[in-house]
Design a protein around this motif. Sequence first.
Motif, PDB file in Angstrom:
ATOM      1  N   ALA A  66       0.832  -1.202   0.000  1.00  0.00           N
ATOM      2  CA  ALA A  66       0.000   0.000   0.000  1.00  0.00           C
ATOM      3  C   ALA A  66       0.867   1.254   0.000  1.00  0.00           C
ATOM      4  CB  ALA A  66      -0.930  -0.009   1.210  1.00  0.00           C
ATOM      5  N   ALA A  86       3.793   1.603  -1.156  1.00  0.00           N
ATOM      6  CA  ALA A  86       4.474   1.758  -2.437  1.00  0.00           C
ATOM      7  C   ALA A  86       3.480   2.109  -3.544  1.00  0.00           C
ATOM      8  CB  ALA A  86       5.235   0.487  -2.793  1.00  0.00           C
ATOM      9  N   GLY A  87       2.203   2.176  -3.169  1.00  0.00           N
ATOM     10  CA  GLY A  87       1.189   2.565  -4.157  1.00  0.00           C
ATOM     11  C   GLY A  87       0.874   1.501  -5.183  1.00  0.00           C
ATOM     12  N   PRO A  93      -6.479  -3.466 -21.263  1.00  0.00           N
ATOM     13  CA  PRO A  93      -7.424  -3.119 -22.317  1.00  0.00           C
ATOM     14  C   PRO A  93      -6.789  -3.145 -23.716  1.00  0.00           C
ATOM     15  CG  PRO A  93      -7.505  -1.487 -20.558  1.00  0.00           C
ATOM     16  CD  PRO A  93      -6.490  -2.513 -20.165  1.00  0.00           C
ATOM     17  N   ARG A 126      -0.241   5.885  -8.931  1.00  0.00           N
ATOM     18  CA  ARG A 126       0.674   5.298  -7.947  1.00  0.00           C
ATOM     19  C   ARG A 126       1.104   6.339  -6.915  1.00  0.00           C
ATOM     20  NH1 ARG A 126       5.095   0.910  -9.512  1.00  0.00           N
ATOM     21  NH2 ARG A 126       6.890   1.487  -8.275  1.00  0.00           N
ATOM     22  N   ARG A 142      -1.746   7.046  -4.598  1.00  0.00           N
ATOM     23  CA  ARG A 142      -1.921   5.984  -3.607  1.00  0.00           C
ATOM     24  C   ARG A 142      -0.837   6.066  -2.529  1.00  0.00           C
ATOM     25  NH1 ARG A 142      -2.862   1.363  -8.217  1.00  0.00           N
ATOM     26  NH2 ARG A 142      -5.069   1.769  -8.636  1.00  0.00           N
ATOM     27  N   LYS A 185     -10.790   1.173 -20.564  1.00  0.00           N
ATOM     28  CA  LYS A 185     -11.087   0.173 -21.580  1.00  0.00           C
ATOM     29  C   LYS A 185     -12.291   0.583 -22.417  1.00  0.00           C
ATOM     30  CE  LYS A 185     -11.985  -4.737 -21.278  1.00  0.00           C
ATOM     31  NZ  LYS A 185     -12.042  -5.790 -20.244  1.00  0.00           N
ATOM     32  N   GLN A 245     -17.753  -2.687 -19.489  1.00  0.00           N
ATOM     33  CA  GLN A 245     -16.297  -2.665 -19.698  1.00  0.00           C
ATOM     34  C   GLN A 245     -15.577  -1.811 -18.669  1.00  0.00           C
ATOM     35  OE1 GLN A 245     -15.648  -1.527 -23.798  1.00  0.00           O
ATOM     36  NE2 GLN A 245     -15.194  -3.654 -24.277  1.00  0.00           N
ATOM     37  N   ASP A 298     -13.889  -0.887 -15.270  1.00  0.00           N
ATOM     38  CA  ASP A 298     -13.186  -1.733 -14.306  1.00  0.00           C
ATOM     39  C   ASP A 298     -13.831  -1.529 -12.933  1.00  0.00           C
ATOM     40  OD1 ASP A 298     -11.440  -2.805 -12.427  1.00  0.00           O
ATOM     41  OD2 ASP A 298      -9.691  -2.459 -13.700  1.00  0.00           O
ATOM     42  N   LEU A 326     -13.425  -3.017 -10.171  1.00  0.00           N
ATOM     43  CA  LEU A 326     -12.500  -3.050  -9.044  1.00  0.00           C
ATOM     44  C   LEU A 326     -11.995  -1.630  -8.756  1.00  0.00           C
ATOM     45  CD1 LEU A 326     -11.015  -4.876  -7.063  1.00  0.00           C
ATOM     46  CD2 LEU A 326      -9.212  -5.132  -8.757  1.00  0.00           C
ATOM     47  N   LEU A 327     -11.632  -0.922  -9.828  1.00  0.00           N
ATOM     48  CA  LEU A 327     -11.151   0.451  -9.653  1.00  0.00           C
ATOM     49  C   LEU A 327     -12.281   1.359  -9.162  1.00  0.00           C
ATOM     50  CD1 LEU A 327      -8.720   1.048 -12.659  1.00  0.00           C
ATOM     51  CD2 LEU A 327      -8.182   0.552 -10.279  1.00  0.00           C
ATOM     52  N   ARG A 341     -14.728   0.438  -7.267  1.00  0.00           N
ATOM     53  CA  ARG A 341     -14.864   0.146  -5.843  1.00  0.00           C
ATOM     54  C   ARG A 341     -13.778   0.842  -5.037  1.00  0.00           C
ATOM     55  NH1 ARG A 341     -15.098  -6.005  -3.991  1.00  0.00           N
ATOM     56  NH2 ARG A 341     -13.454  -5.405  -2.543  1.00  0.00           N
ATOM     57  N   ARG A 342     -12.562   0.806  -5.572  1.00  0.00           N
ATOM     58  CA  ARG A 342     -11.468   1.499  -4.879  1.00  0.00           C
ATOM     59  C   ARG A 342     -11.748   2.998  -4.791  1.00  0.00           C
ATOM     60  NH1 ARG A 342      -6.582  -0.670  -4.015  1.00  0.00           N
ATOM     61  NH2 ARG A 342      -5.688   1.395  -4.123  1.00  0.00           N
TER      62      ARG A 342
END
Lengths: 144, 430
Positions: free
Chosen positions: A35, A37-38, A118, B221, B224, B251, B270, B272, B274-275, B277-278
């Motif tokens: 986490a 490290a992202g 994708p 990144r 996060r 996508k 299409q 995502d 998961l993203l 939800r994040r």
Amino acid sequence: MQFMMIVKATKDSEAGKPPSLELINAMMKYNEELAKAGVLVAGQGLHPSSDSIRISYPEPGGKPKVTDGPFTESKELIAGFTIIEVSSREEAIEWAMRMPDPHGFGEGQIELRQIFEPEELTQDPEALAKEAALRERVERSRKA
Amino acid sequence: MTAIDAHRTIDAIWRIESTRLIAGLARMVRDVGLAEDLAQDALLIALEKWPETGIPDKPGAWLMAAAKRRAIDQMRRKKRLERKYEELGRESESNVEPSEFDAVLEGDIGDDILRLIFTTCHPILSSDARVALTLRLLGGLTTQEIARAFLVPEPTVAQRIVRAKRTLAEARVPFEMPEGADREARLASVLEVIYLMFNEGYVATSGGSWLKPTLCFEALRLGRILAAAAPDEPEVHGLVALMEIQSSRFKARVGPTGEPILLMDQNRGQWDHLLIRRGLAALERAEKLGRPFGPYALQAAIAACHARAGTAGETNWIRIAALYDALSRVAPSPVVEINRAVALSMAFGPEVGLEVVDALAAEPSLKEYPLLPGVRGDLLAKLGRNEEASGEFLRAAELTRNERERGILLKRAAECGGYDEIPDSEEKQS
């Protein structure tokens, strides 16, 4: 690019035996590292296969066959997964190498699989043609 | 392991370790440029040794130890120099006890990473320099990779980075956590850099491509990382939520032949999820902090409205219009007004939106902005004023720098000009 680190099941995980406190702590620390490290996208543990069902299609075009767990071949089963997003395959390997031994006792196994991007999906000429045809159909039905 | 394999593995380790290596070193030597030099030195030593000895068990600790030896060597040299000048009694500011390096290795580096990003995003630097330096020092990207991501020549990026480091050193920008009111402004600068990076990747404004994912990935990144290091800042979570949700549409936003697909026309299967939800989870974290939403959290809340709608028809436009109202108060801008107009038109009808858009006609900053005539054309077309609409689409096509977008706009202009019927226009810019 995203990778899934799949933790394989063991006799212990299949028996529903909780991991040792030591392992839980090591895993928590590892997830925290991911986490910070992202790179952590998702991670979940799964119930043993005794809680699961399997749906199979023994005959093409036939009805599905439903089988209740548990399933015996524990090496084929998974106990959990972690999804990471990284910039290269090498980076994914490096992170996977740092994951604590999931179960110890010589049974621990982690499998690293790349998740389709994708672009990869749309670069496949067959998939492209299919999608183009589908879009055309949608377009036509819209106009009709 | 072949030498090439070893180098690729070392590259990967660098990606993982360089941020905390540089952040930790910067705290010790109080100079981000010097910290990066030391880290790079350690990397060179690793590149030389590891192919022979194999990768050590704890490569991060190894690199830090190597960098530390370099730093101590330099300090000793400096001390000898100082002795020569008979300044033995005075402690140099850059004097660091070797044991402190071990503390850096063991301790929580979250704060060091924050200090580092506050430094690389310092307002004293131009925004280009901030982005390049941040990618370099926090993203671990090479100059070549940064140049490729921005489609600029490598020497340009190299020069930007060198100049940025020099500016920071000359201005003696302290390696520290800004406090109080200053912290808010500095944090805003950090968020701006990350979102700029993300947008540069998300909508390539020139050229034929709509996808430039390296920068999006790096921005996400960094976001996060920032959220892990500064969990008490609602806007950090807001920005992360916004980027996660926007990334979820990668996508779906480009068709099979590379043509752009606008939000309302995208295949939501299409996306995502998961993203999404994040993103929704990050937005929830921002909400839980219980402070009023800033511009990023508000934009994330708008993106979340789209993400929650199973079909385009289920979109809660009334809530989106209200969120744009709030956004236009917190961060008023002509672009927000255009989007507010679109939301209002979807919630209450095209004439309501047109009123807001028409009020922007005299706005000088929008003179060259293709979205304004694009949206005006869309609203006019919905009202059946096809001739006017066609003219607006042509104007938007003239202004846009994205070739694919130009194609769509010209097509719409032709449709409005060529037929008497009202074109089916669910397309919408947002």
